[in-house]
Write an enzyme that holds these catalytic residues in place. Structure first.
Site, PDB file in Angstrom:
ATOM      1  N   SER A 137       0.852  -1.193   0.000  1.00  0.00           N
ATOM      2  CA  SER A 137       0.000   0.000   0.000  1.00  0.00           C
ATOM      3  C   SER A 137       0.882   1.236   0.000  1.00  0.00           C
ATOM      4  CB  SER A 137      -0.883  -0.008   1.259  1.00  0.00           C
ATOM      5  OG  SER A 137      -1.537   1.231   1.425  1.00  0.00           O
ATOM      6  N   TYR A 150      -2.379   0.023  10.380  1.00  0.00           N
ATOM      7  CA  TYR A 150      -2.292  -0.361   8.967  1.00  0.00           C
ATOM      8  C   TYR A 150      -0.979   0.122   8.358  1.00  0.00           C
ATOM      9  CZ  TYR A 150      -3.834  -1.058   4.113  1.00  0.00           C
ATOM     10  OH  TYR A 150      -3.941  -1.466   2.811  1.00  0.00           O
TER      11      TYR A 150
END
Length: 250
Positions: A137, A150
């Site tokens: 990501s 995250y």
């Protein structure tokens, strides 16, 4: 055209979103694909959605954090491992999230991926090599408000990708960290509901279809992608998009 007709693949969390479309893309390219989901109901739903490639797909009820189940599955031996299983939550500022929830994110996104790789490596090495695609990501490189777990997990996963390449790249293990961009998935529904950072403000029509990153994942599993081994790659990169047959972004 991507040809994986002699390959076997495992996609974790392959019952929806990017995982589901990765299963479809790999199977459409000829691979025999196993995917995991957390319940028999989710497996059945995914199999119904994959009717076009059903003859090359198998679903297994395995949680990415169940180490015994992951070990047993990976021990069967796969040419390709796509570490897709992941969670975005807890979404909240550091002072507002429970440490147990924060740790659970790391257990899924980082520890679970590490364990799958660790268990998948011996059969791959015994056959002379294999491919691992870790779903990365932009959050691995850029902190986002409310996403401390995250971001930390994906940053750790990026370093894990580099570590595997360092230790096993010369032994036939091809590994990539792949950032799929901002995709129209259930995860984005949760993000929009939080309203906590700029990503949550994106309109659904601005999000990419899951089939785009899935096409790139399948391409990464071919020798054509060898020049990217050990790297963090992003589906929004124009050269990568051209190489794997995706249209330029507007």
């Amino acid at each position: 055209m991507t040809d994986l007709s002699t390959r076997t693949a495992l996609v974790t969390g392959g019952n929806r979103g990017i995982g589901l479309e990765a299963v479809r893309a790999l199977a459409a390219a000829g691979a025999s694909v196993t995917f995991t989901a957390r319940s028999a109901e989710k497996v059945d739903e995914a199999m119904a959605a994959l009717s076009d490639v059903r003859d090359r797909v198998l679903g297994e009820v395995v949680d990415a954090t169940d180490r015994a189940a992951v070990s047993a599955l990976c021990g069967k031996g796969f040419d390709i491992l796509v570490n897709n299983a992941g969670v975005v939550g807890p979404i909240g500022r550091i002072g507002d999230v429970a440490i147990a929830d924060w740790a659970a994110n790391i257990e899924t996104n980082l520890v679970g991926a590490f364990h799958a790789i660790q268990q998948a490596l011996p059969p791959m090495l015994a056959r002379g090599g294999g491919t691992v695609v870790n779903l990365s990501s932009g959050a691995a490189r850029n902190a986002m408000e409310g996403w401390s777990a995250y971001c930390a997990g994906k940053a750790g996963l990026a370093m894990l990708t580099r570590s595997v390449h360092l230790e096993f790249g010369d032994k036939g293990i091809r590994i990539f960290g792949f950032a799929p961009g901002v995709v129209d998935t259930d995860m984005q529904v949760s993000i929009r509901a939080s309203g906590i950072n700029p990503v949550s403000k994106l309109k659904r029509e601005e999000l990419a279809p899951a089939a785009e990153p899935a096409q790139a994942i399948a391409w990464l599993c071919t020798p054509a992608a060898d020049g990217y081994c050990g790297e963090e790659v992003d589906v929004r990169d124009p050269e990568l998009r051209a190489a794997c047959g995706l249209p330029p972004q507007s």
